[in-house]
Scaffold this motif. Structure first.
Motif, short mmCIF file in Angstrom:
data_model
loop_
_atom_site.label_atom_id
_atom_site.label_comp_id
_atom_site.label_asym_id
_atom_site.label_seq_id
_atom_site.Cartn_x
_atom_site.Cartn_y
_atom_site.Cartn_z
N UNK A 113 0.82 -1.21 0.00
CA UNK A 113 0.00 0.00 0.00
C UNK A 113 0.85 1.26 0.00
N UNK A 114 1.95 1.25 0.73
CA UNK A 114 2.81 2.44 0.80
C UNK A 114 3.46 2.77 -0.54
N UNK A 115 3.46 1.79 -1.45
CA UNK A 115 4.04 2.01 -2.78
C UNK A 115 2.96 2.28 -3.83
N UNK A 116 1.70 2.37 -3.40
CA UNK A 116 0.62 2.64 -4.34
C UNK A 116 0.30 1.47 -5.24
N UNK A 117 0.50 0.25 -4.73
CA UNK A 117 0.25 -0.96 -5.53
C UNK A 117 -0.89 -1.75 -4.89
N UNK A 118 -1.92 -2.04 -5.67
CA UNK A 118 -3.03 -2.87 -5.20
C UNK A 118 -2.74 -4.35 -5.49
N UNK A 119 -3.32 -5.23 -4.68
CA UNK A 119 -3.20 -6.68 -4.89
C UNK A 119 -4.58 -7.31 -4.74
N UNK A 120 -5.02 -8.01 -5.77
CA UNK A 120 -6.32 -8.68 -5.76
C UNK A 120 -6.14 -10.08 -6.33
N UNK A 121 -6.86 -11.05 -5.78
CA UNK A 121 -6.83 -12.40 -6.33
C UNK A 121 -8.20 -12.78 -6.89
N UNK A 122 -8.19 -13.60 -7.93
CA UNK A 122 -9.41 -14.16 -8.50
C UNK A 122 -9.42 -15.65 -8.22
N UNK A 123 -10.55 -16.16 -7.74
CA UNK A 123 -10.70 -17.59 -7.49
C UNK A 123 -11.70 -18.15 -8.50
N UNK A 124 -11.22 -18.63 -9.64
CA UNK A 124 -12.14 -19.17 -10.65
C UNK A 124 -12.74 -20.50 -10.20
N UNK A 125 -13.91 -20.80 -10.75
CA UNK A 125 -14.51 -22.11 -10.58
C UNK A 125 -14.11 -22.99 -11.75
N UNK A 126 -15.10 -23.53 -12.44
CA UNK A 126 -14.84 -24.41 -13.58
C UNK A 126 -14.74 -23.59 -14.86
N UNK A 127 -13.54 -23.51 -15.40
CA UNK A 127 -13.30 -22.70 -16.60
C UNK A 127 -12.92 -23.62 -17.75
N UNK A 128 -13.44 -23.35 -18.91
CA UNK A 128 -13.21 -24.18 -20.09
C UNK A 128 -11.83 -23.92 -20.68
N UNK A 129 -10.82 -24.44 -20.02
CA UNK A 129 -9.42 -24.29 -20.43
C UNK A 129 -8.89 -25.63 -20.93
N UNK A 130 -7.68 -25.66 -21.50
CA UNK A 130 -7.10 -26.94 -21.93
C UNK A 130 -7.03 -27.98 -20.81
N UNK A 131 -7.01 -27.53 -19.56
CA UNK A 131 -6.97 -28.46 -18.43
C UNK A 131 -8.22 -29.33 -18.38
N UNK A 132 -9.36 -28.75 -18.81
CA UNK A 132 -10.62 -29.50 -18.82
C UNK A 132 -10.92 -30.12 -20.18
N UNK A 133 -10.16 -29.71 -21.19
CA UNK A 133 -10.45 -30.17 -22.55
C UNK A 133 -10.25 -31.67 -22.71
N UNK A 134 -9.41 -32.25 -21.87
CA UNK A 134 -9.13 -33.69 -21.98
C UNK A 134 -10.27 -34.55 -21.42
N UNK A 135 -11.20 -33.94 -20.69
CA UNK A 135 -12.33 -34.68 -20.14
C UNK A 135 -13.33 -35.00 -21.25
N UNK A 136 -14.02 -36.11 -21.11
CA UNK A 136 -15.05 -36.46 -22.08
C UNK A 136 -16.21 -35.50 -22.01
N UNK A 137 -17.03 -35.50 -23.07
CA UNK A 137 -18.15 -34.56 -23.15
C UNK A 137 -19.15 -34.81 -22.04
N UNK A 138 -19.36 -36.08 -21.67
CA UNK A 138 -20.30 -36.39 -20.59
C UNK A 138 -19.82 -35.81 -19.26
N UNK A 139 -18.51 -35.89 -19.02
CA UNK A 139 -17.95 -35.36 -17.78
C UNK A 139 -18.08 -33.84 -17.78
N UNK A 140 -17.77 -33.22 -18.90
CA UNK A 140 -17.86 -31.76 -18.99
C UNK A 140 -19.30 -31.29 -18.78
N UNK A 141 -20.26 -32.03 -19.35
CA UNK A 141 -21.67 -31.67 -19.18
C UNK A 141 -22.10 -31.82 -17.72
#
Length: 253
Positions: free
Chosen positions: A178-206
């Motif tokens: 804060x003393x340097x004028x820098x903010x810090x924020x985190x994002x906590x995503x849930x289930x995002x359609x990234x390559x990490x989930x792309x390997x799952x079958x369509x039934x699992x994704x659904x």
């Protein structure tokens, strides 16, 4: 903080959340420097205008220092850091094959937590030297946590621990910087359609999509990227972890 005309450093930028964030920021007029492992950078295709990919290991001090220096040497001031690099192995604390592999646990913490902190501290070191704007703000650091930090599932002990660490350091980092004028924020995503989930079958994704309270679908990487941009432009957001999960609360498995 205005995105047009500044520079940003985005880790994990060759795919997934990092690639979507780099692309979105570039469209807003940001000069984006995307970090990823050498093999990922070499394999990257269709890199958008305004994005420069740099080979770097987020866990290595020299590698990150060099990347920050490269971004800082450009014509635009480096004011935004977005940590997207991460891994998500699966292993139980105790399984039929024995206790959780200690090296796997260590590697997960090293990449997800230590890597995030390494980029945060070295990025902040440079941002702190820039001229503040009219509101005494110099920049923003956005880290990627996960809803697993709050509701770790079976087999997520290492991943959950690493992401809980990211959540835990958010407020402390915001107070430190804060003393340097820098903010810090985190994002906590849930289930995002990234390559990490792309390997799952369509039934699992659904099935995964149906578990989301509303809307009943996987999130898109661009939705994460747009949230990063919103945080950047909303100067009063600081020291907070924002869930982006469609009100999903993970079950045990």
């Amino acid at each position: 903080m205005q995105l047009d005309g500044i520079a940003a450093l985005v880790t994990g930028a060759a795919s997934g959340l990092g690639a979507a964030t780099a692309t979105h920021l570039a469209k807003q007029g940001t000069a984006v420097y995307g970090l990823d492992l050498e093999k990922a950078v070499a394999a990257a295709q269709n890199v958008p205008d305004g994005v420069t990919l740099l080979a770097a290991d987020v866990t290595d001090e020299t590698s990150v220092r060099n990347a920050v220096a490269h971004a800082a040497d450009g014509p635009s001031q480096l004011r935004l850091i977005v940590n997207c690099a991460g891994i998500a192995p699966s292993a139980r604390t105790l399984s039929k094959s024995g206790p959780h592999d200690l090296d796997l646990f260590h590697t997960t913490l090293q990449v997800n937590l230590l890597g995030t902190f390494n980029v945060l501290r070295l990025g902040a070191e440079h941002i702190a030297t820039t001229e503040p704007d009219e509101h005494e703000q110099r920049g923003l650091i956005v880290n990627t946590a996960s809803i697993a930090a709050f509701e770790g599932q079976v087999g997520q002990i290492a991943y959950t621990s690493s992401k809980a660490g990211v959540v835990g350091m958010t407020l402390a980092a915001a107070r430190d910087l804060a003393q340097h004028g820098i903010r810090v924020v985190s994002i906590a995503p849930g289930l995002v359609d990234t390559p990490m989930l792309a390997s799952f079958g369509e039934d699992v994704r659904a099935s995964l999509a149906a578990a989301v309270t509303f809307p009943h679908r996987l999130a898109q990487p661009d939705e994460y990227a747009r949230l990063v941009a919103m945080i950047a432009e909303h100067d009063y957001l600081n020291g907070e972890t924002i869930r982006m999960d469609g009100a999903l609360r993970m079950a045990a498995r």
